[in-house]
Design an enzyme around this catalytic site. Structure first.
Site, PDB file in Angstrom:
ATOM      1  CG  HIS A 130      82.350  51.889  13.941  1.00 54.91           C
ATOM      2  ND1 HIS A 130      82.575  52.392  15.237  1.00 54.91           N
ATOM      3  CD2 HIS A 130      80.865  51.866  13.954  1.00 54.91           C
ATOM      4  CE1 HIS A 130      81.638  52.599  15.604  1.00 54.91           C
ATOM      5  NE2 HIS A 130      80.497  52.265  14.960  1.00 54.91           N
ATOM      6  CE  LYS A 177      71.533  57.415  13.796  1.00 57.49           C
ATOM      7  NZ  LYS A 177      72.876  57.313  13.391  1.00 57.49           N
ATOM      8  CD  GLU A 208      74.157  59.633  22.108  1.00 57.75           C
ATOM      9  OE1 GLU A 208      75.106  59.624  22.772  1.00 57.75           O
ATOM     10  OE2 GLU A 208      74.072  59.131  20.876  1.00 57.75           O
ATOM     11  CE  LYS A 240      75.291  60.311  18.686  1.00 55.80           C
ATOM     12  NZ  LYS A 240      75.755  59.030  19.065  1.00 55.80           N
ATOM     13  CG  ASN A 286      75.893  55.302  22.145  1.00 52.78           C
ATOM     14  OD1 ASN A 286      76.893  55.428  21.222  1.00 52.78           O
ATOM     15  ND2 ASN A 286      74.948  56.221  22.157  1.00 52.78           N
ATOM     16  CD  GLU A 310      76.884  50.612  14.210  1.00 53.65           C
ATOM     17  OE1 GLU A 310      75.477  50.459  14.786  1.00 53.65           O
ATOM     18  OE2 GLU A 310      77.645  51.058  14.405  1.00 53.65           O
ATOM     19  NE  ARG A 339      70.894  60.111  17.733  1.00 53.22           N
ATOM     20  CZ  ARG A 339      71.524  61.009  16.861  1.00 53.22           C
ATOM     21  NH1 ARG A 339      70.874  62.301  17.129  1.00 53.22           N
ATOM     22  NH2 ARG A 339      72.342  60.794  15.838  1.00 53.22           N
ATOM     23  CG  HIS A 383      83.444  54.146  20.469  1.00 50.12           C
ATOM     24  ND1 HIS A 383      82.533  55.175  20.873  1.00 50.12           N
ATOM     25  CD2 HIS A 383      83.109  53.932  19.246  1.00 50.12           C
ATOM     26  CE1 HIS A 383      81.835  55.501  19.795  1.00 50.12           C
ATOM     27  NE2 HIS A 383      82.164  54.536  18.700  1.00 50.12           N
ATOM     28  NE  ARG A 401      80.181  83.372  14.417  1.00 49.35           N
ATOM     29  CZ  ARG A 401      80.888  84.258  14.224  1.00 49.35           C
ATOM     30  NH1 ARG A 401      80.560  84.918  12.887  1.00 49.35           N
ATOM     31  NH2 ARG A 401      81.525  84.809  14.854  1.00 49.35           N
ATOM     32  CG  HIS A 451      78.620  52.020  19.703  1.00 50.68           C
ATOM     33  ND1 HIS A 451      77.747  51.144  19.462  1.00 50.68           N
ATOM     34  CD2 HIS A 451      78.864  52.951  18.494  1.00 50.68           C
ATOM     35  CE1 HIS A 451      77.474  51.319  17.979  1.00 50.68           C
ATOM     36  NE2 HIS A 451      78.206  52.308  17.595  1.00 50.68           N
TER      37      HIS A 451
END
Length: 363
Positions: A264, A226, A236, A142, A244, A184, A240, A251, A120, A247
């Site tokens: 990527h 960032k 997000e 993330k 993306n 990026e 935030r 993606h 946990r 992306h």
């Protein structure tokens, strides 16, 4: 060494940026003498850096086990994560352990996700070794693994205990990976700062040649952009999402061609160009700014078009599974000018299809 603080209350942490940092005192904070840790890396990095990192940890009195994963985006999956969990259990790691992710975005994501769910939740430290992970993936909490139907579809927000960015790792980085990471960096300039974009236009050759002074400034600048957004919108739900940019298209490319076939940053580069052309077609972004973005990506050596065999119809199923979709409506991050981006909804599908058609590789 430069230190940046990510202010998230009890989840706050420090980003350390510099060269040859692993020898520094307390660099592995919050680890202390006698603590137990698990180093997670991949086979490629294990041959280059693992022994050095293990020595630095053991010299500081840390008891370290290790787990070595296969290298590549296609291995960012639940099976590899289960391997990490099994290694933790077999070596009797408790809730007081700390995972250490030594690698790029794949290792950072899978290590963070494993830390988030093991008993946990336990601590983890990010030691990013690729440019892409140093400027982006290692900061912000993330964590995720991929699903065959979509990238990063299984994950959770789980902040690291610290991030150690050592520029020396970039000297053993393959050129293709270095180039991929710059996508990026360009993304940050387009979203946040036209002056930074101009700086990149002037200094891109120095970055490609790993000028340490230029690279340190560049990494620090991106991390500052960032962390400010992470502090404002940790999970997000608002601003935030701007990170993306490129992306949604990117993606889709990664998922369609198979993880790892396009890096990527390569997919994001093509995605940024598609986003810029989408913005131009709806009358927002000026044509001269589209050409400046394209020119910079070409100078870096990044693609400005998508895969030649990926038609518009192939993109839309991935768009509909995109995490930014709300109530079945596609949301896209588009540049409105160099230095500013916004969220757009309800873009005509015919416009999107025409952009994709214009951005299909011819060879």
């Amino acid at each position: 060494m430069e230190k940046l603080n990510v202010d998230l209350g009890k989840r706050s942490y420090t980003i350390s940026i510099g060269s040859n940092l692993l020898e520094e005192k307390n660099i592995f904070y919050p680890l202390e003498l006698g603590n137990k840790a698990m180093l997670v890396t991949n086979k490629t990095l294990a041959n280059i850096w693992k022994d050095h990192v293990l020595r630095c940890l053991t010299e500081k009195g840390i008891e370290v086990d290790q787990v070595i994963l296969s290298d590549g985006e296609k291995y960012k999956n639940l099976r590899e994560m289960e391997f990490i969990i099994s290694s933790l259990l077999e070596n009797t790691h408790g809730r007081d352990t700390t995972l250490i992710g030594l690698g790029g975005g794949v290792i950072g994501d899978i290590t963070g996700f494993s830390a988030a769910i093991y008993q946990r939740g336990v601590r983890y430290i990010q030691i990013p070794t690729t440019l892409l992970s140093q400027v982006d993936a290692s900061v912000g909490g993330k964590t995720a693994v991929n699903h065959i139907l979509g990238k990063n579809m299984i994950g959770v927000f789980w902040q690291p205990a610290s991030v150690v960015i050592d520029i020396q790792f970039l000297h053993t980085l393959p050129k293709r990976e270095l180039v991929s990471g710059i996508a990026e960096i360009v993304k940050y300039a387009i979203i946040f700062d036209s002056d930074f974009f101009i700086w990149l236009e002037k200094n891109i050759d120095g970055l490609l040649n790993l000028d340490i002074k230029l690279m340190k400034h560049c990494i620090s600048t991106c991390c500052k952009f960032k962390l400010r957004l992470v502090e404002l919108d940790e999970k997000e739900s608002d601003s935030r999402v701007l990170l993306n940019l490129g992306h949604t298209y990117g993606h889709a490319i990664e998922s369609h061609v198979g993880y790892g076939n396009w890096l990527h940053g390569e997919a994001v580069s093509a995605g940024i160009i598609m986003a810029a052309r989408t913005s131009e077609k709806i009358g927002i972004l000026k044509h001269k700014d589209v050409k400046r973005i394209e020119k910079l990506m070409i100078r870096v050596g990044l693609p400005i078009k998508g895969p030649k065999n990926m038609l518009p119809s192939s993109y839309f199923p991935y768009f509909m599974r995109d995490k930014k979709v709300i109530s079945g409506v596609i949301r896209m991050i588009l540049p409105v000018k160099i230095g500013e981006a916004k969220v757009f909804t309800g873009i005509d599908e015919n416009i999107i299809k025409s952009v994709i058609t214009d951005c299909i590789q011819n060879n």
